[in-house]
Design a protein around this motif. Structure first.
Motif, PDB file in Angstrom:
ATOM      1  N   ARG A 368     -58.274 -17.749  12.572  1.00 56.49           N
ATOM      2  CA  ARG A 368     -57.383 -18.779  12.013  1.00 56.49           C
ATOM      3  C   ARG A 368     -57.520 -18.840  10.494  1.00 56.49           C
ATOM      4  O   ARG A 368     -56.519 -18.982   9.772  1.00 56.49           O
ATOM      5  N   GLN A 369     -58.747 -18.747  10.001  1.00 62.79           N
ATOM      6  CA  GLN A 369     -58.961 -18.763   8.558  1.00 62.79           C
ATOM      7  C   GLN A 369     -58.298 -17.556   7.892  1.00 62.79           C
ATOM      8  O   GLN A 369     -57.702 -17.677   6.821  1.00 62.79           O
ATOM      9  N   MET A 370     -58.412 -16.398   8.524  1.00 63.45           N
ATOM     10  CA  MET A 370     -57.829 -15.185   7.958  1.00 63.45           C
ATOM     11  C   MET A 370     -56.303 -15.273   7.942  1.00 63.45           C
ATOM     12  O   MET A 370     -55.665 -14.861   6.967  1.00 63.45           O
ATOM     13  N   LYS A 371     -55.711 -15.801   8.987  1.00 61.99           N
ATOM     14  CA  LYS A 371     -54.258 -15.947   9.023  1.00 61.99           C
ATOM     15  C   LYS A 371     -53.770 -16.857   7.892  1.00 61.99           C
ATOM     16  O   LYS A 371     -52.776 -16.560   7.220  1.00 61.99           O
ATOM     17  N   ARG A 372     -54.470 -17.974   7.685  1.00 62.35           N
ATOM     18  CA  ARG A 372     -54.085 -18.888   6.607  1.00 62.35           C
ATOM     19  C   ARG A 372     -54.226 -18.209   5.245  1.00 62.35           C
ATOM     20  O   ARG A 372     -53.366 -18.372   4.368  1.00 62.35           O
ATOM     21  N   LEU A 390     -48.089 -12.045  11.791  1.00 62.24           N
ATOM     22  CA  LEU A 390     -49.247 -12.463  11.012  1.00 62.24           C
ATOM     23  C   LEU A 390     -50.518 -12.367  11.842  1.00 62.24           C
ATOM     24  O   LEU A 390     -51.588 -12.003  11.327  1.00 62.24           O
ATOM     25  N   GLU A 391     -50.416 -12.671  13.124  1.00 62.34           N
ATOM     26  CA  GLU A 391     -51.564 -12.561  14.031  1.00 62.34           C
ATOM     27  C   GLU A 391     -52.104 -11.142  14.050  1.00 62.34           C
ATOM     28  O   GLU A 391     -53.317 -10.915  13.931  1.00 62.34           O
ATOM     29  N   MET A 392     -51.208 -10.150  14.175  1.00 60.41           N
ATOM     30  CA  MET A 392     -51.652  -8.763  14.255  1.00 60.41           C
ATOM     31  C   MET A 392     -52.216  -8.282  12.926  1.00 60.41           C
ATOM     32  O   MET A 392     -53.215  -7.553  12.889  1.00 60.41           O
ATOM     33  N   VAL A 393     -51.578  -8.688  11.837  1.00 59.53           N
ATOM     34  CA  VAL A 393     -52.092  -8.301  10.516  1.00 59.53           C
ATOM     35  C   VAL A 393     -53.504  -8.852  10.327  1.00 59.53           C
ATOM     36  O   VAL A 393     -54.410  -8.143   9.874  1.00 59.53           O
ATOM     37  N   ALA A 394     -53.711 -10.125  10.689  1.00 59.05           N
ATOM     38  CA  ALA A 394     -55.026 -10.745  10.517  1.00 59.05           C
ATOM     39  C   ALA A 394     -56.088 -10.031  11.343  1.00 59.05           C
ATOM     40  O   ALA A 394     -57.216  -9.812  10.881  1.00 59.05           O
TER      41      ALA A 394
END
Length: 449
Positions: A368-372, A390-394
């Motif tokens: 969650r932190q990485m996505k933000r 964004l989920e996959m990129v994170a």
């Protein structure tokens, strides 16, 4: 045909049928074992394999004399198929080397990704020492993926000669890193529900073009407030590398950490921990209570140390890209200082379904932190927007954040950090004069997408 020849032919046919049936059943057992080990880890028992295959354990022993015999056959198939991957990738190529280096790299990456998802069980066996007396099995588990690394290195050299890839990169290290990243697509927690081809394509886009929209120098990243915050946390980590822990509980904990990291949690027994600690097994049981509790205690401590670093970096007065870089420095040092915990963490990532709670490291929180962080960077114009979710990129960024242990050991912390910057922030392909990607860096005509 004479009557005698006809009888001989019928006899050969009748002999072949049981052999073919035996081979079919043997293949079914191997497929069942591979599927169960991929989902449940090496703790999978022969009884479970037999039950799932719909046969009695006695029938299974007709084909394999032991669990080691099944594991050995899976590892043999793994390496045989892995050595064929470069040739499968070459068949996709549209032209010779040089200008086609990007598409060649992508084709090989996709071939590796497909392979690793098909061989997830054997891939797990390559992560730890096998509790086995079978020398061949132990040797195959330690054998590096030489064929794919050599093929990747050839592509990188060709691309650098054609000025598609930047000068100054350590190409053997880069080839090793890319191949390991593609093999790790077999980790469900990183790939999640994406197709292996899509995960490989995304990882290639990140490695080739980098996340940053503009080139950024090491000196700039080194001076950031986020990097300073990361360094302060790292300097405060306790040194746990003492030769002789002060008391029995600490000795047992240190021994357990090393054995879990070396053998894997499922492959480690209380007897192994006792032997490593130089204590009676009864003493170990008295101090640890249970193996589960000991593991959770070790990983909770590790998670708190790394988590404190992430919190400090994310609270700093820095740009999203600078924070992303500083988190890489946290991870490089965590791997250097807590290598056993890191290996235990990877065991969870490689053997558990994506939604299983993390042991200590709190993967869900970090994700969650990485996505933000990535979303903030995209809004600020610092980080490229990708066609993937964004989920996959994170998830892929988190996978690339952790440099493989063998590379860290070979090059050291500082060079490892710069390598992460080259593959995650800047990208390995030559940028045009405006800081964007050259035509060779743009996503290829790959038929996989």
């Amino acid at each position: 045909m004479t009557a005698r020849a006809g009888r001989r032919a019928r006899g050969l046919d009748e002999t072949a049928r049981p052999a073919a049936a035996d081979q079919t059943r043997r293949d079914e057992i191997l497929q069942t074992a591979a599927r169960l080990i991929a989902s449940s880890g090496l703790r999978t028992s022969l009884q479970q394999i037999a039950d799932d295959a719909g046969i009695l354990p006695g029938s299974l022993y007709h084909h394999f004399e032991s669990k080691d015999a099944i594991l050995l056959e899976l590892m043999r198939q793994y390496h045989t198929d892995l050595d064929r991957v470069p040739e499968l990738a070459r068949r996709q190529r549209t032209g010779p080397g040089g200008a086609h280096a990007v598409s060649d790299l992508e084709d090989l990456a996709v071939a590796i990704a497909r392979f690793t998802v098909e061989h997830r069980a054997a891939l797990q066996m390559s992560f730890y020492e096998q509790p086995s007396e079978n020398a061949e099995l132990a040797g195959l588990a330690r054998r590096p993926p030489v064929a794919i690394q050599r093929a990747m290195l050839d592509i990188l050299r060709s691309g650098r000669a054609a000025r598609v890839f930047r000068a100054g990169l350590d190409l053997p290290v880069l080839a090793d890193r890319i191949c390991q990243s593609m093999l790790h697509i077999g980790l469900d927690v990183i790939r999640h529900d994406a197709a292996p081809e899509d995960a490989a394509a995304l990882l290639c886009r990140i490695v080739l073009g980098g996340l940053a929209t503009a080139d950024v120098a090491d000196a700039t990243l080194d001076r950031s407030a986020a990097f300073t915050a990361a360094d302060e946390v790292i300097q405060g980590w306790p040194d746990e590398s003492v030769d002789e822990p002060p008391d029995k509980a600490a000795r047992i904990r240190a021994a357990a950490r090393a054995e879990f990291g070396r053998r894997g949690y499922e492959g480690t027994t209380a007897r192994d921990i006792a032997a490593a600690a130089g204590l009676p097994t009864t003493t170990v049981y008295r101090f640890i209570g249970s193996k589960d509790a000991l593991l959770m205690s070790i990983m909770r401590s590790f998670g708190e140390k790394v988590g404190a670093g992430w919190t400090s970096v994310l609270r700093s007065e820095s740009t999203p890209l600078e924070k992303l870089d500083a988190l890489s420095w946290i991870n490089v040092n965590a791997l250097d200082r807590f290598s056993d915990e890191f290996r235990i963490q990877l065991a969870w990532m490689r053997q558990s379904p994506p939604d299983t709670p993390a042991i200590g490291w709190s993967f869900g929180t970090r994700l969650r932190q990485m996505k933000r962080l990535i979303a903030d960077g995209i809004r600020a114009g610092e980080i490229r927007r990708d066609s993937s979710s964004l989920e996959m990129v994170a998830r892929c960024v988190m996978g690339l954040h952790w440099i493989p242990g063998n590379i860290l050991t070979e090059v050291g912390r500082r060079v490892a950090l710069i390598h992460v910057r080259d593959t995650l922030v800047r990208g390995i392909a030559v940028r045009d004069r405006r800081g964007g990607r050259s035509p060779a860096q743009r996503p290829s005509r790959s038929p996989h997408r």
